[in-house]
Design a protein around this motif. Structure first.
Motif: not given
Ligand SMILES: O=C(O)C(=O)C[C@]1(C(=O)O)C=C[C@@H](O)C=C1
Length: 106
Positions: A38, A42, A49, A55, A57, A60, A94, A97
């Motif tokens: 996983r 990331i 992105k 970053v 979201d 999501r 996050i 990321e």
């Molecule tokens: O789906 C994304 O956009 C991701 O970057 C993955 C993820 C996750 O950990 O699942 C991480 C950061 C986002 O805020 C949302 C989800």
């Protein structure tokens, strides 16, 4: 069975704490291996992105929480435990990321 199908796990009956801990150690190796996979996605997300404000979201995040709740219910996992773990893991993801995104220097 498709890759999307989940089923209730069959935990083996244990007689001793040695047996219990062997099974827990086996599960932890599998879970950490999946966490590593996983984490790699990331990292890829941080590269893919285009904008820093995507970053985090929120839509999501909620989508992931909804899906793991459904999976928890289908497998017999406690939804509160699962969503607590996922909220913590996604906050870490996050932050990670952001470090990947910022290292691109865009
Ligand atoms: O789906 C994304 O956009 C991701 O970057 C993955 C993820 C996750 O950990 O699942 C991480 C950061 C986002 O805020 C949302 C989800």
């Amino acid at each position: 069975m498709t890759s999307q199908t989940v089923s209730r796990p069959q935990a083996v009956a244990c007689e001793t704490m040695i047996d219990v801990r062997r099974e827990i150690d086996r599960i932890d190796r599998a879970m950490v291996t999946l966490i590593a996979e996983r984490e790699n996605y990331i990292q890829q997300a941080g590269h893919i992105k285009q904008s820093r404000d995507t970053v985090r979201d929120e839509a999501r995040i909620q989508d992931v929480l909804d899906k793991v709740t459904v999976t928890a219910q289908a497998t017999g996992a406690n939804p509160d435990l699962v969503t607590t773990v996922y909220r913590t893991m996604m906050e870490w993801c996050i932050a990670y990321e952001f470090t990947v995104f910022d290292a691109k220097g865009e």
